[in-house]
Design a protein around this motif. Structure first.
Motif, PDB file in Angstrom:
ATOM      1  N   ALA A   2       0.835  -1.199   0.000  1.00  9.53           N
ATOM      2  CA  ALA A   2       0.000   0.000   0.000  1.00  9.53           C
ATOM      3  C   ALA A   2       0.872   1.252   0.000  1.00  9.53           C
ATOM      4  O   ALA A   2       2.030   1.220   0.372  1.00  9.53           O
ATOM      5  N   SER A   3       0.263   2.344  -0.418  1.00 14.98           N
ATOM      6  CA  SER A   3       0.988   3.613  -0.475  1.00 14.98           C
ATOM      7  C   SER A   3       0.966   4.316   0.871  1.00 14.98           C
ATOM      8  O   SER A   3       0.016   4.234   1.626  1.00 14.98           O
ATOM      9  N   ASN A   4       2.059   5.028   1.185  1.00 10.40           N
ATOM     10  CA  ASN A   4       2.128   5.805   2.415  1.00 10.40           C
ATOM     11  C   ASN A   4       1.552   7.204   2.251  1.00 10.40           C
ATOM     12  O   ASN A   4       1.442   7.953   3.206  1.00 10.40           O
ATOM     13  N   SER A   5       1.245   7.600   1.023  1.00  9.45           N
ATOM     14  CA  SER A   5       0.775   8.959   0.787  1.00  9.45           C
ATOM     15  C   SER A   5      -0.723   9.041   1.034  1.00  9.45           C
ATOM     16  O   SER A   5      -1.529   8.617   0.228  1.00  9.45           O
ATOM     17  N   THR A   6      -1.103   9.534   2.182  1.00 14.15           N
ATOM     18  CA  THR A   6      -2.505   9.650   2.542  1.00 14.15           C
ATOM     19  C   THR A   6      -2.766  10.978   3.219  1.00 14.15           C
ATOM     20  O   THR A   6      -2.013  11.390   4.088  1.00 14.15           O
ATOM     21  N   PRO A   7      -3.826  11.688   2.836  1.00 15.19           N
ATOM     22  CA  PRO A   7      -4.146  12.963   3.470  1.00 15.19           C
ATOM     23  C   PRO A   7      -4.361  12.829   4.970  1.00 15.19           C
ATOM     24  O   PRO A   7      -4.108  13.749   5.729  1.00 15.19           O
ATOM     25  N   VAL A   8      -4.856  11.663   5.413  1.00  9.56           N
ATOM     26  CA  VAL A   8      -5.102  11.467   6.840  1.00  9.56           C
ATOM     27  C   VAL A   8      -3.785  11.438   7.601  1.00  9.56           C
ATOM     28  O   VAL A   8      -3.649  12.034   8.667  1.00  9.56           O
ATOM     29  N   ALA A   9      -2.784  10.755   7.077  1.00  8.09           N
ATOM     30  CA  ALA A   9      -1.471  10.721   7.732  1.00  8.09           C
ATOM     31  C   ALA A   9      -0.888  12.120   7.796  1.00  8.09           C
ATOM     32  O   ALA A   9      -0.177  12.469   8.746  1.00  8.09           O
ATOM     33  N   GLN A  10      -1.169  12.931   6.814  1.00 12.62           N
ATOM     34  CA  GLN A  10      -0.644  14.293   6.766  1.00 12.62           C
ATOM     35  C   GLN A  10      -1.134  15.116   7.946  1.00 12.62           C
ATOM     36  O   GLN A  10      -0.466  16.065   8.375  1.00 12.62           O
ATOM     37  N   ALA A  11      -2.293  14.764   8.499  1.00  9.26           N
ATOM     38  CA  ALA A  11      -2.845  15.513   9.632  1.00  9.26           C
ATOM     39  C   ALA A  11      -1.886  15.510  10.815  1.00  9.26           C
ATOM     40  O   ALA A  11      -1.706  16.535  11.482  1.00  9.26           O
ATOM     41  N   PHE A  12      -1.252  14.389  11.085  1.00  3.30           N
ATOM     42  CA  PHE A  12      -0.283  14.321  12.180  1.00  3.30           C
ATOM     43  C   PHE A  12       0.945  15.169  11.864  1.00  3.30           C
ATOM     44  O   PHE A  12       1.478  15.856  12.739  1.00  3.30           O
ATOM     45  N   LYS A  13       1.398  15.134  10.626  1.00  5.37           N
ATOM     46  CA  LYS A  13       2.562  15.916  10.224  1.00  5.37           C
ATOM     47  C   LYS A  13       2.270  17.406  10.319  1.00  5.37           C
ATOM     48  O   LYS A  13       3.127  18.194  10.732  1.00  5.37           O
ATOM     49  N   SER A  18       1.577  16.592  18.584  1.00  7.93           N
ATOM     50  CA  SER A  18       0.154  16.534  18.917  1.00  7.93           C
ATOM     51  C   SER A  18      -0.061  15.816  20.235  1.00  7.93           C
ATOM     52  O   SER A  18       0.824  15.106  20.735  1.00  7.93           O
ATOM     53  N   LEU A  19      -1.241  16.012  20.792  1.00  7.31           N
ATOM     54  CA  LEU A  19      -1.652  15.300  22.001  1.00  7.31           C
ATOM     55  C   LEU A  19      -2.777  14.346  21.652  1.00  7.31           C
ATOM     56  O   LEU A  19      -3.759  14.731  21.020  1.00  7.31           O
ATOM     57  N   ASN A  20      -2.615  13.075  22.032  1.00  9.88           N
ATOM     58  CA  ASN A  20      -3.707  12.111  21.876  1.00  9.88           C
ATOM     59  C   ASN A  20      -4.105  11.589  23.242  1.00  9.88           C
ATOM     60  O   ASN A  20      -3.288  11.550  24.166  1.00  9.88           O
ATOM     61  N   CYS A  21      -5.360  11.219  23.379  1.00 10.66           N
ATOM     62  CA  CYS A  21      -5.843  10.760  24.684  1.00 10.66           C
ATOM     63  C   CYS A  21      -6.840   9.623  24.503  1.00 10.66           C
ATOM     64  O   CYS A  21      -7.662   9.635  23.587  1.00 10.66           O
ATOM     65  N   ASP A  22      -6.766   8.631  25.375  1.00 14.01           N
ATOM     66  CA  ASP A  22      -7.690   7.507  25.369  1.00 14.01           C
ATOM     67  C   ASP A  22      -9.032   7.977  25.937  1.00 14.01           C
ATOM     68  O   ASP A  22      -9.087   8.457  27.073  1.00 14.01           O
ATOM     69  N   MET A  23     -10.089   7.818  25.161  1.00 20.20           N
ATOM     70  CA  MET A  23     -11.378   8.409  25.522  1.00 20.20           C
ATOM     71  C   MET A  23     -12.500   7.370  25.513  1.00 20.20           C
ATOM     72  O   MET A  23     -12.388   6.312  24.922  1.00 20.20           O
ATOM     73  N   GLY A  24     -13.595   7.722  26.189  1.00 19.50           N
ATOM     74  CA  GLY A  24     -14.782   6.869  26.197  1.00 19.50           C
ATOM     75  C   GLY A  24     -14.568   5.558  26.925  1.00 19.50           C
ATOM     76  O   GLY A  24     -15.116   4.532  26.505  1.00 19.50           O
ATOM     77  N   GLU A  25     -13.801   5.587  28.002  1.00 21.72           N
ATOM     78  CA  GLU A  25     -13.477   4.332  28.687  1.00 21.72           C
ATOM     79  C   GLU A  25     -14.379   4.048  29.883  1.00 21.72           C
ATOM     80  O   GLU A  25     -14.005   3.303  30.789  1.00 21.72           O
ATOM     81  N   GLY A  26     -15.567   4.619  29.862  1.00 19.31           N
ATOM     82  CA  GLY A  26     -16.572   4.246  30.846  1.00 19.31           C
ATOM     83  C   GLY A  26     -17.371   3.056  30.315  1.00 19.31           C
ATOM     84  O   GLY A  26     -16.993   2.407  29.344  1.00 19.31           O
ATOM     85  N   TYR A  27     -18.486   2.807  30.944  1.00 21.01           N
ATOM     86  CA  TYR A  27     -19.301   1.664  30.536  1.00 21.01           C
ATOM     87  C   TYR A  27     -20.760   1.949  30.878  1.00 21.01           C
ATOM     88  O   TYR A  27     -21.132   2.011  32.044  1.00 21.01           O
ATOM     89  N   TYR A  28     -21.554   2.207  29.843  1.00 22.24           N
ATOM     90  CA  TYR A  28     -22.953   2.559  30.014  1.00 22.24           C
ATOM     91  C   TYR A  28     -23.094   3.780  30.928  1.00 22.24           C
ATOM     92  O   TYR A  28     -22.592   4.843  30.613  1.00 22.24           O
ATOM     93  N   ARG A  29     -23.725   3.641  32.089  1.00 28.03           N
ATOM     94  CA  ARG A  29     -23.969   4.818  32.929  1.00 28.03           C
ATOM     95  C   ARG A  29     -22.758   5.198  33.771  1.00 28.03           C
ATOM     96  O   ARG A  29     -22.734   6.261  34.385  1.00 28.03           O
ATOM     97  N   TRP A  30     -21.721   4.349  33.808  1.00 28.69           N
ATOM     98  CA  TRP A  30     -20.542   4.625  34.609  1.00 28.69           C
ATOM     99  C   TRP A  30     -19.468   5.298  33.750  1.00 28.69           C
ATOM    100  O   TRP A  30     -18.925   4.684  32.825  1.00 28.69           O
ATOM    101  N   ARG A  31     -19.144   6.542  34.068  1.00 33.43           N
ATOM    102  CA  ARG A  31     -18.150   7.281  33.296  1.00 33.43           C
ATOM    103  C   ARG A  31     -16.838   7.316  34.069  1.00 33.43           C
ATOM    104  O   ARG A  31     -16.804   7.589  35.267  1.00 33.43           O
ATOM    105  N   LEU A  32     -15.750   7.070  33.353  1.00 32.71           N
ATOM    106  CA  LEU A  32     -14.449   6.972  34.014  1.00 32.71           C
ATOM    107  C   LEU A  32     -13.680   8.281  33.971  1.00 32.71           C
ATOM    108  O   LEU A  32     -13.347   8.854  35.004  1.00 32.71           O
TER     109      LEU A  32
END
Length: 264
Positions: A2-13, A18-32
């Motif tokens: 596959a090709s490495n040239s992708t507009p999505v990859a360019q977003a990081f460049k 950048s800052l990334n964070c693990d999100m949505g790690e609760g469960y139904y009504r319990w939010r973490l």
């Protein structure tokens, strides 16, 4: 290949650091984590896909919040271990890795597509991340599922550890690789990333100190507090934060302040 040239990859460049964070790690009504408050502080969200944490309603809410705040939407698949929060290493075959990844990536992609949004990247969670780092067969099985997300186009970026099996397999398969650095968990003196249970508790002061050092000369400190050089990158990288930390919001604020100050 596959090709490495992708507009999505360019977003990081384009962001550079950048800052990334693990999100949505609760469960139904319990939010973490303080998800709603974290979104304005981050660039990319790693959304739990329902196995180690999260569920259909939480996943959809995270996709909508990410879209609202202009935050990149990443898939964050984990081991099938809700009680252990995906941080216990389980025996898993390459075929199980493939089906587990395929199941979770497909679920999030369906929600992203339905909301008229776009996936920005893939980043495994917890023990799954370490299994793929240490087991090349497992990593290749995961990447097979990863590539299935874009059968008719360039593959999405994979966020992982530079200089490890993550980067090696991505290079061989033509998957854009985004190097990741951690500031709220530790590295050993040998530059090996340690898991959350093996790390010292994160503090705001520690986050600020590490971020300043990383942004200045690409060094951090190990678990014992000694200087540590980080693996080389291509000039851009992403810094990970964990939303389940007791000081998650303050950690993110400290990291954001450091990045913003460095860009002035």
């Amino acid at each position: 290949m596959a090709s490495n040239s992708t507009p999505v990859a360019q977003a990081f460049k384009d962001v550079g650091v950048s800052l990334n964070c693990d999100m949505g790690e609760g469960y139904y009504r319990w939010r973490l984590g303080p998800d709603e408050d974290l979104f304005p502080l981050i660039d990319f969200a790693n959304i739990a896909c329902g196995m180690h944490a999260g569920d259909h309603a939480t996943m959809l809410r995270m996709v909508r919040l990410a879209k609202k705040h202009g935050v990149g939407i990443g898939a964050h698949p984990g081991l099938d271990d809700v009680k252990g929060f995906g941080r216990r290493k389980l025996d898993i075959t390459p075929e199980e890795v493939y089906s587990l990844a395929l199941y979770q990536l497909g679920a999030l992609k369906a929600m992203v597509d339905a909301e008229g949004a776009t996936l920005s990247h893939v980043k495994p969670h917890g023990a799954f991340y370490f299994i793929l780092r240490d087991d090349e067969a497992a990593c290749r099985a995961f990447m097979k599922a990863h590539l299935s997300l874009t059968p008719n186009g360039p593959p999405l970026p994979y966020v992982g550890l530079a200089g490890t099996t993550h980067e090696k397999v991505c290079a061989e398969l033509g998957i854009p690789f985004v190097p990741e650095i951690f500031v709220d968990i530790d590295y050993s003196a040998e530059k090996t990333l340690l898991s959350v249970p093996m790390s010292n508790p994160a503090t705001v002061e520690g986050i600020s100190k590490k971020m300043t050092s990383i942004l200045k000369d690409y060094t951090t400190i190990d678990k014992q507090g000694k200087p540590l050089e980080l693996p080389e990158t291509r000039g851009y990288y992403t810094v990970c934060l964990h939303s389940d930390m007791p000081t998650a919001l303050d950690n993110a604020r400290a990291a954001r302040a450091a990045v913003d100050a460095a860009k002035k």
